[in-house]
Design an enzyme around this catalytic site. Structure first.
Site, PDB file in Angstrom:
ATOM      1  N   CYS A  84       1.034  -1.032   0.129  1.00 16.84           N
ATOM      2  CA  CYS A  84       0.110  -0.013  -0.172  1.00 16.84           C
ATOM      3  C   CYS A  84       1.097   1.214   0.019  1.00 16.84           C
ATOM      4  O   CYS A  84       2.218   1.100  -0.356  1.00 16.84           O
ATOM      5  CB  CYS A  84      -0.978  -0.080   0.998  1.00 16.84           C
ATOM      6  SG  CYS A  84      -0.347   0.449   2.700  1.00 16.84           S
ATOM      7  N   HIS A 104      14.112 -14.706  11.684  1.00 17.79           N
ATOM      8  CA  HIS A 104      13.799 -14.700  13.063  1.00 17.79           C
ATOM      9  C   HIS A 104      12.209 -14.742  13.465  1.00 17.79           C
ATOM     10  O   HIS A 104      11.835 -15.120  14.300  1.00 17.79           O
ATOM     11  CB  HIS A 104      14.400 -13.563  13.683  1.00 17.79           C
ATOM     12  CG  HIS A 104      15.878 -13.643  13.766  1.00 17.79           C
ATOM     13  ND1 HIS A 104      16.475 -12.416  14.472  1.00 17.79           N
ATOM     14  CD2 HIS A 104      16.822 -14.554  13.116  1.00 17.79           C
ATOM     15  CE1 HIS A 104      17.903 -13.066  14.607  1.00 17.79           C
ATOM     16  NE2 HIS A 104      18.118 -14.109  13.974  1.00 17.79           N
TER      17      HIS A 104
END
Length: 142
Positions: A63, A96
């Site tokens: 966006c 992670h």
């Protein structure tokens, strides 16, 4: 790997560039397809639901800023949408956090950065180990 991409009007140009660049991967374009104003929650949630359902392995959302569409996607159970701005954040989102969606801002990152982030996001594996425990804790919040 099955990949979907979606954007609102603020991200459509960058989305189209990513679709062109990654067309050889069979990326599925879920829209929007023009510059007419649309609501980013509709596109973010639609893609996220399909990733959460297992129809796609990973998703890409764009966006204007990347913020709103990532917030919308993260409302869907099972989604870990990471707003990324550079190669490092894209890598850490996968390594992670086991992010299954990358979000970015069409008015924030340039095309070269977006391509680099997407390549890293699609090619980086989750590290597991102590990070798996943390991702489980995130999932438990749902």
């Amino acid at each position: 790997m099955k990949i979907a991409i979606a954007a609102d009007h603020g991200g459509v140009e960058l989305k189209d560039a990513l679709v062109k660049k990654f067309s050889s991967l069979g990326i599925t374009d879920l829209g929007t397809h023009g510059g007419e104003s649309v609501d980013y929650p509709d596109y973010g949630a639609a893609l996220a639901r399909r990733v959460a359902a297992g129809e796609f392995d990973r998703g890409i959302l764009v966006c204007g800023s990347g913020i709103g569409i990532s917030i919308a996607a993260n409302k869907i159970k099972g989604i870990r949408a990471a707003l990324c701005h550079n190669a490092y954040t894209a890598e850490m989102a996968r390594r992670h956090n086991d992010a299954n969606i990358i979000a970015m801002g069409g008015r924030v990152v340039d095309e070269a950065t977006a391509i680099a982030m997407t390549e890293i996001f699609l090619n980086t594996e989750f590290e597991g180990g102590r990070h798996a425990r943390r991702v489980e804790k995130i999932s438990a919040l749902e």
